[in-house]
Design a protein around this motif. Structure first.
Motif, PDB file in Angstrom:
ATOM      1  N   TYR A   1       0.829  -1.206   0.000  1.00 40.19           N
ATOM      2  CA  TYR A   1       0.000   0.000   0.000  1.00 40.19           C
ATOM      3  C   TYR A   1       0.867   1.261   0.000  1.00 40.19           C
ATOM      4  N   TYR A   2       2.015   1.182   0.673  1.00 38.24           N
ATOM      5  CA  TYR A   2       2.901   2.356   0.716  1.00 38.24           C
ATOM      6  C   TYR A   2       3.401   2.709  -0.674  1.00 38.24           C
ATOM      7  N   TYR A   3       3.887   1.698  -1.440  1.00 31.42           N
ATOM      8  CA  TYR A   3       4.411   1.982  -2.784  1.00 31.42           C
ATOM      9  C   TYR A   3       3.378   2.710  -3.642  1.00 31.42           C
ATOM     10  N   LEU A   4       2.168   2.175  -3.676  1.00 29.26           N
ATOM     11  CA  LEU A   4       1.142   2.777  -4.522  1.00 29.26           C
ATOM     12  C   LEU A   4       0.734   4.145  -3.992  1.00 29.26           C
ATOM     13  N   GLY A   5       0.589   4.243  -2.678  1.00 27.69           N
ATOM     14  CA  GLY A   5       0.226   5.535  -2.090  1.00 27.69           C
ATOM     15  C   GLY A   5       1.260   6.598  -2.361  1.00 27.69           C
ATOM     16  N   TYR A   6       2.528   6.248  -2.202  1.00 27.43           N
ATOM     17  CA  TYR A   6       3.596   7.235  -2.417  1.00 27.43           C
ATOM     18  C   TYR A   6       3.663   7.642  -3.891  1.00 27.43           C
ATOM     19  N   ALA A   7       3.441   6.685  -4.794  1.00 28.17           N
ATOM     20  CA  ALA A   7       3.445   7.006  -6.228  1.00 28.17           C
ATOM     21  C   ALA A   7       2.353   8.034  -6.545  1.00 28.17           C
ATOM     22  N   TYR A   8       1.176   7.829  -5.989  1.00 29.03           N
ATOM     23  CA  TYR A   8       0.094   8.808  -6.182  1.00 29.03           C
ATOM     24  C   TYR A   8       0.463  10.147  -5.539  1.00 29.03           C
ATOM     25  N   TYR A   9       1.077  10.087  -4.355  1.00 30.42           N
ATOM     26  CA  TYR A   9       1.490  11.302  -3.652  1.00 30.42           C
ATOM     27  C   TYR A   9       2.434  12.131  -4.526  1.00 30.42           C
ATOM     28  N   LYS A  10       3.399  11.460  -5.163  1.00 31.27           N
ATOM     29  CA  LYS A  10       4.354  12.182  -6.007  1.00 31.27           C
ATOM     30  C   LYS A  10       3.698  12.726  -7.265  1.00 31.27           C
TER      31      LYS A  10
ATOM     32  N   SER B   1      -6.140   9.696  -4.066  1.00 33.11           N
ATOM     33  CA  SER B   1      -5.744   8.307  -4.306  1.00 33.11           C
ATOM     34  C   SER B   1      -4.620   7.896  -3.365  1.00 33.11           C
ATOM     35  N   ALA B   2      -3.725   8.828  -3.094  1.00 33.69           N
ATOM     36  CA  ALA B   2      -2.644   8.525  -2.148  1.00 33.69           C
ATOM     37  C   ALA B   2      -3.218   8.190  -0.779  1.00 33.69           C
ATOM     38  N   ILE B   3      -4.164   8.996  -0.318  1.00 32.69           N
ATOM     39  CA  ILE B   3      -4.798   8.758   0.985  1.00 32.69           C
ATOM     40  C   ILE B   3      -5.488   7.402   1.010  1.00 32.69           C
ATOM     41  N   ASN B   4      -6.176   7.074  -0.090  1.00 31.22           N
ATOM     42  CA  ASN B   4      -6.912   5.814  -0.137  1.00 31.22           C
ATOM     43  C   ASN B   4      -6.000   4.603   0.021  1.00 31.22           C
ATOM     44  N   ASN B   5      -4.711   4.761  -0.274  1.00 30.34           N
ATOM     45  CA  ASN B   5      -3.766   3.663  -0.070  1.00 30.34           C
ATOM     46  C   ASN B   5      -3.016   3.783   1.246  1.00 30.34           C
ATOM     47  N   PHE B   6      -2.564   4.983   1.562  1.00 32.63           N
ATOM     48  CA  PHE B   6      -1.866   5.175   2.842  1.00 32.63           C
ATOM     49  C   PHE B   6      -2.762   4.783   4.022  1.00 32.63           C
ATOM     50  N   ASN B   7      -4.045   5.103   3.917  1.00 35.38           N
ATOM     51  CA  ASN B   7      -4.890   4.852   5.086  1.00 35.38           C
ATOM     52  C   ASN B   7      -5.279   3.387   5.266  1.00 35.38           C
ATOM     53  N   LYS B   8      -4.761   2.526   4.376  1.00 36.15           N
ATOM     54  CA  LYS B   8      -4.950   1.088   4.577  1.00 36.15           C
ATOM     55  C   LYS B   8      -3.770   0.475   5.337  1.00 36.15           C
ATOM     56  N   ILE B   9      -2.776   1.337   5.645  1.00 35.76           N
ATOM     57  CA  ILE B   9      -1.608   0.868   6.403  1.00 35.76           C
ATOM     58  C   ILE B   9      -1.960   0.935   7.885  1.00 35.76           C
ATOM     59  N   ILE B  10      -2.295  -0.208   8.431  1.00 40.68           N
ATOM     60  CA  ILE B  10      -2.827  -0.276   9.797  1.00 40.68           C
ATOM     61  C   ILE B  10      -1.837  -1.005  10.699  1.00 40.68           C
ATOM     62  N   GLY B  11      -1.520  -0.350  11.804  1.00 46.35           N
ATOM     63  CA  GLY B  11      -0.702  -1.018  12.817  1.00 46.35           C
ATOM     64  C   GLY B  11       0.763  -1.179  12.457  1.00 46.35           C
TER      65      GLY B  11
ATOM     66  N   TYR C   1       3.655   9.908   7.710  1.00 50.00           N
ATOM     67  CA  TYR C   1       4.080  11.297   7.497  1.00 50.00           C
ATOM     68  C   TYR C   1       3.509  11.836   6.183  1.00 50.00           C
ATOM     69  N   HIS C   2       3.652  11.059   5.106  1.00 51.77           N
ATOM     70  CA  HIS C   2       3.123  11.503   3.814  1.00 51.77           C
ATOM     71  C   HIS C   2       1.595  11.544   3.819  1.00 51.77           C
ATOM     72  N   LEU C   3       0.994  10.640   4.581  1.00 54.04           N
ATOM     73  CA  LEU C   3      -0.459  10.678   4.731  1.00 54.04           C
ATOM     74  C   LEU C   3      -0.874  12.007   5.354  1.00 54.04           C
ATOM     75  N   GLY C   4      -0.149  12.418   6.397  1.00 51.71           N
ATOM     76  CA  GLY C   4      -0.423  13.713   7.022  1.00 51.71           C
ATOM     77  C   GLY C   4      -0.300  14.848   6.008  1.00 51.71           C
ATOM     78  N   GLU C   5       0.743  14.811   5.160  1.00 50.22           N
ATOM     79  CA  GLU C   5       0.923  15.859   4.156  1.00 50.22           C
ATOM     80  C   GLU C   5      -0.228  15.871   3.151  1.00 50.22           C
ATOM     81  N   CYS C   6      -0.677  14.681   2.776  1.00 51.15           N
ATOM     82  CA  CYS C   6      -1.812  14.596   1.835  1.00 51.15           C
ATOM     83  C   CYS C   6      -3.060  15.218   2.450  1.00 51.15           C
ATOM     84  N   TYR C   7      -3.323  14.897   3.702  1.00 55.57           N
ATOM     85  CA  TYR C   7      -4.490  15.474   4.374  1.00 55.57           C
ATOM     86  C   TYR C   7      -4.386  16.996   4.432  1.00 55.57           C
ATOM     87  N   LEU C   8      -3.193  17.500   4.706  1.00 52.70           N
ATOM     88  CA  LEU C   8      -3.017  18.956   4.753  1.00 52.70           C
ATOM     89  C   LEU C   8      -3.295  19.578   3.396  1.00 52.70           C
ATOM     90  N   GLU C   9      -2.845  18.919   2.335  1.00 56.55           N
ATOM     91  CA  GLU C   9      -3.086  19.438   0.983  1.00 56.55           C
ATOM     92  C   GLU C   9      -4.579  19.554   0.689  1.00 56.55           C
TER      93      GLU C   9
END
Length: 1006
Positions: A287-296, A302-312, A323-331
């Protein structure tokens, strides 16, 4: 940043059995032909192993030992046992070897048994027999076959080093070479000797059998070696030829991650999406790889939809993701969501720069949005402690002070300012003291608020001082220190806007309490001249203006003030009408007095003064000598108001009227009614005396003597002592000598338990005990008064007794007493007291229907105090919710929330969030929770409870990360709220069980 993907996927190794050219076996027999043996050989060659075995056994038994024929028969017997899978097959082989150690078939036997198990895919069994073979006795062809098969068995049994050595001997072999090279390369791959693996596997690139598998391993080797360009090149070619779904999924993953590491994120995305996971489940890293790719790509949704599946997650990947999830939310301006993400990242130390940056964002967002887990000042102080040399230190310190004020944590602000004393902080502390004082005042902790207001009077800001003086005056007034109140009111300037519009009104009331009626009138009049936009306040001021003139005996002006309220039909118009009548009486205008008093019964249907008006009118008729009208008016009072406290006095006065008109029998009837129905009352004592006088006039003293014997409270011989004892105690009571009054009344009741003054003694004793805080001792005496026929002390005793029960949470007795008070009270405030506490009592007793019923009664009263009205609304709201009437509950929580403050406001915001969630308005529900957290975080229970709703909202919005993170923090941090913990844990278990179906990193919950 580059993350290598280490895979453990192993393609099934095909069990390749390569048999060389058949080698004809010729057995030379040195014995005479045996028909059974040759028949057995024929059957064996035709695979008829069972009948063949019987003949071989028979031949062995009939043949002498140490002969070739016997050895051959035993050999084939063992081979048949192997073929037939008999339990003793292995023993037969070993027995053959032991009995015929020099037989030419010994080595062949080991090899054949091994080959048999090999052919049947029993590698461990085959290996056991291969290891018995003496390789020196084998020819080269047999040695090659043995090396190949042993190598494979060793590989399957995970003896990689020994297996690799066997295959190494076959590299370049014309029969086994390619097979051996494939397995040799595969073992090198498994041993992570990627150079050797690639060298060997690349030699099979054109081999039809191994091309696909070899290229896959070369692809993975290239990826692990960081040759991402080559990985992409090989992978895309493999995708064109691969038909296997799982293989295509794995190849897509490698291509996608190769593009990712090449920072070609746009190209990486489609390949990463094609990966199907292991058993349909992705890991947090996937999920991180795909989320970060969308983030970039700045595709934050779409980035959030993948980052937020990273649980625990608790590793470097997870910290980066949060951290990148936080940045996406701020955006996307989702600050509350960002706060949770940065908080999570700040709690990990895998990357110190990310940790510090996350901490800073978390601290600033806490200040901006509020924090559900800790108070904002706590968060800011923790940041300052953790990063004292940060360039942000100065700005965070500024935020710290304002955060206390924003969160209304004035106690915390004062503690911080006093602990960090500077001239600026001392000035600010005086300002903050004002707000803390107001906070305590609003919580009805009036006495506690005083010292804070006093400190605020020392502030440098004139506006602060002015407000502090005003609140000091209010506090002094409510604690009964009217002189001090007047002093502070006199220091208040009115030039501050609407806040002090009723200053004259307050000053007027203070003078009124000090019985300085002329001054009170002056200020009431001044207040009325300002035409403040508050009708009820103006009506009250007019009545009090009238009262001030009335108390000063200026009845003409009093009537003028009262008439203003009467003419406008304002609040308290019935009181004004009553006072007008009484004023005319003092002016000697009896007819006008009667006329005005009669208007109360005719014009004010719900007035509580009807019996008062009738009583005063009847008395006025009496004083005019109009006995007939007086009697008629008294009768009307008796009929319309049978529970009025005036009843014993009315009966006494009627008796006197009859006595004065020589109607002695009627007089006796009235007097005796007073004695029988209201014993121990002052009127009863007077009635006894009057009865005595009537009998004396009639000359029937004996009849009086017979009658008075049955009057328990009259003891003629002790009457004088009774009065003297009571009078002594009463004098102490009137002199405010409370302790001696208590002793006196207690002595009286002990000596005269049924005396003439028992009723008053019990009441005065109860009042005295209550005054010194001995309410538990006072309660039985109030109870005694309430159990007597209705008297002038009944109402107050019921109110005091009910309050005692309420203070001790004795709702059963309290409710019973309040019901009596509600029915018998004459004063409106006591009716309101009864009804408002009945609604609370029924709510506490979980009788919600009755709670609503009495709350509605309270709201029907237009004169009810605002605070009581608010209590009624909240009781209806809570009771409706308890009975699942969400529609009514929502209506009343909304109504209460309009003007609520503090804890009550937090509660209303919680229920607003609850109802919005129930309506599936998840984002609006989150906004309500955010409002609660940002502005009312001091009320932890409602804040934490609302966060459970927020978690439900996020999960409904497909944000599993936010949901689980919030719930885990609730469970971890708020053990003081077990009901909320239980709700959060149940919700967390449900979510994790659902998420475990698609996320390999999530463990199912029990």
């Amino acid at each position: 940043m580059r993350f290598n993907c280490f895979r453990k996927k192993v393609f099934f190794l095909p069990l390749l059995v390569i048999t060389g050219k058949g080698i004809a076996q010729k057995t030379a027999l040195n014995v005479s032909n045996s028909s059974d043996y040759y028949k057995a050989i024929e059957l064996y060659n035709n695979k008829a192993y069972a009948p063949a075995q019987k003949l071989f056994i028979a031949t062995s038994e009939e043949t002498p030992s140490n002969t070739t024929l016997k050895g051959n028969a035993d050999y084939y017997d063992a081979m048949c046992a192997i073929k037939l899978g008999q339990e003793d097959a292995n023993e037969k082989v070993l027995s053959f070897v032991a009995n015929h150690p020099y037989h030419n078939k010994k080595e062949n036997a080991f090899l054949k048994v091994g080959n048999y198990y090999f052919a049947n895919r029993k590698a461990s069994h085959a290996l056991r027999w291969y290891q018995k073979v003496n390789e020196k006795l084998l020819n080269q062809q047999e040695k090659d076959e043995l090396n190949y098969k042993m190598g494979y068995c060793l590989l399957v049994s995970n003896y990689l080093k020994d297996s690799k050595e066997r295959f190494k001997r076959l590299l370049g072999n014309p029969v086994y070479g390619n097979d051996a090279r494939y397995y040799y390369g595969y073992i090198a791959y498994k041993q992570e000797n990627f150079g050797e693996a690639e060298d060997n596997l690349s030699q099979l690139a054109d081999d039809a059998t191994y091309q696909s598998k070899a290229n896959y391993y070369i692809l993975d080797i290239s990826f692990k070696a960081g040759r991402f360009d080559k990985s992409v090149q090989i992978g895309e070619k493999l995708l064109e030829s691969s038909k296997d779904k799982n293989e295509r999924s794995q190849i897509s993953k490698i291509i996608g991650e190769s593009y990712f590491n090449l920072k070609e994120y746009e190209k990486a995305i489609p390949y990463l999406k094609k990966y199907k996971g292991k058993g349909g489940r992705w890991t947090n890293t996937d999920y991180y790889y795909l989320g970060y790719a969308y983030y970039k790509q700045k595709d934050y949704e779409s980035a959030i939809n993948n980052f937020n599946k990273i649980i625990g997650g608790t590793n470097k990947v997870a910290q980066n993701a949060y951290y990148h999830l936080g940045e996406c939310y701020l955006e996307l301006d989702k600050k509350v969501e960002a706060l949770n993400a940065f908080k999570n990242a700040s709690e990990m130390d895998f990357d110190s720069q990310i940790t510090e940056s996350s901490w800073l964002n978390y601290a600033k967002l806490s200040y901006d949005q509020g924090n559900p887990y800790k108070s904002v000042p706590e968060v800011l102080k923790e940041y300052l402690d953790k990063y004292p040399l940060s360039p942000e230190t100065a700005s965070i310190k500024e935020l710290l002070i304002t955060s206390y004020l924003h969160q209304q944590d004035y106690v915390g602000a004062l503690e911080y300012l006093n602990a960090n004393k500077t001239p600026e902080n001392e000035k600010l502390a005086n300002e903050v003291s004002l707000y803390r004082g107001i906070q305590l005042f609003n919580e009805q902790k009036v006495a506690e608020s005083g010292p804070y207001f006093f400190n605020a009077t020392k502030a440098e800001n004139p506006k602060t001082v002015n407000k502090a003086n005003y609140w000091m005056a209010e506090t002094s007034y409510l604690t009964g220190d009217y002189k001090n109140a007047l002093t502070y009111f006199s220091l208040v300037s009115e030039n501050e806007g609407t806040e002090f519009d009723q200053l004259d009104y307050n000053i007027a009331y203070t003078f009124f309490k000090l019985k300085k009626y002329s001054e009170a009138a002056k200020y009431f009049k001044s207040f009325l001249n300002k035409n403040v936009d508050d009708t009820d306040l103006n009506d009250d001021a007019s009545n009090r203006l009238g009262d001030s003139y009335y108390a000063s005996k200026d009845y003409t002006k009093a009537i003028e003030a009262y008439n203003k309220v009467i003419e406008e039909g304002g609040t308290g118009a019935d009181y004004a009408q009553y006072q007008t009548g009484m004023s005319y009486g003092f002016l000697g205008k009896s007819d006008d007095k009667i006329k005005n008093l009669q208007k109360i019964g005719n014009q004010f249907e719900n007035s509580q003064l009807k019996d008062d008006a009738l009583y005063q009118a009847a008395n006025t008729f009496t004083s005019k000598g109009d006995g007939k009208s007086a009697q008629a008016t008294y009768d009307r009072l008796l009929k319309k108001h049978p529970k009025s406290s005036y009843i014993p006095n009315v009966l006494l006065r009627q008796g006197l009227l009859y006595y004065n008109s020589n109607n002695n029998n009627k007089a006796l009837e009235k007097y005796k009614t007073v004695v029988s129905k209201f014993p121990n009352s002052p009127e009863a004592r007077q009635a006894v005396t009057n009865v005595k006088n009537v009998y004396i006039d009639l000359g029937k003293v004996d009849e009086y003597a017979d009658w008075v014997k049955n009057v328990k409270f009259v003891n003629v011989s002790n009457a004088e002592l009774d009065d003297a004892t009571f009078q002594s105690a009463e004098n102490k009571f009137l002199d405010n000598n409370t302790e001696r009054a208590i002793a006196g009344f207690s002595d009286y009741l002990q000596r005269f338990p049924n005396g003439l003054n028992t009723l008053k003694a019990n009441f005065y004793l109860a009042q005295s005990l209550s005054k010194v805080g001995k309410n538990d001792v006072a309660a039985p005496h109030y109870k005694y008064v309430t159990e007597q026929p209705k008297n002038e002390y009944t109402e107050e005793s019921l109110a005091k007794l009910a309050q005692f029960y309420l203070d001790n949470d004795n709702w059963k007795s309290g409710i019973a007493t309040l019901h009596i008070l509600e029915k018998e009270a004459n004063y409106p405030q006591n009716i309101v007291f009864a009804q408002s506490n009945l609604m609370k009592g029924y709510y506490e007793s979980e009788e919600y229907a009755n709670a609503i019923k009495y709350a509605e009664k309270v709201l029907e009263n237009p004169k009810v105090d605002k605070k009581v009205s608010e209590d009624a609304n909240i009781i209806i709201a809570r009771s409706s919710f308890k009975t699942n009437d969400y529609e009514m509950a929502r209506e009343f929580f909304h109504e209460v929330g309009q003007n609520a403050t503090g804890k009550l406001k937090a509660e209303c915001l919680y229920y607003n969030a609850f109802f919005l969630n129930d309506e599936k308005a998840y984002e609006d529900s989150n906004q309500a929770v955010q409002n609660l957290i940002a502005n009312y975080s001091n009320y932890k229970y409602w804040g934490v409870k609302s966060y459970v709703i927020m978690a439900k909202n996020y999960y409904a919005l497909k944000d599993a990360y936010q949901a689980t993170y919030i719930l885990e923090n609730i469970v971890k941090n708020f053990k003081q709220f077990p009901d909320v913990i239980e709700e959060a844990q149940n919700e967390l278990n449900t979510i994790k069980n659902k998420e475990a179906k698609t996320n390999e990193s999530v463990t199912k919950q029990n």
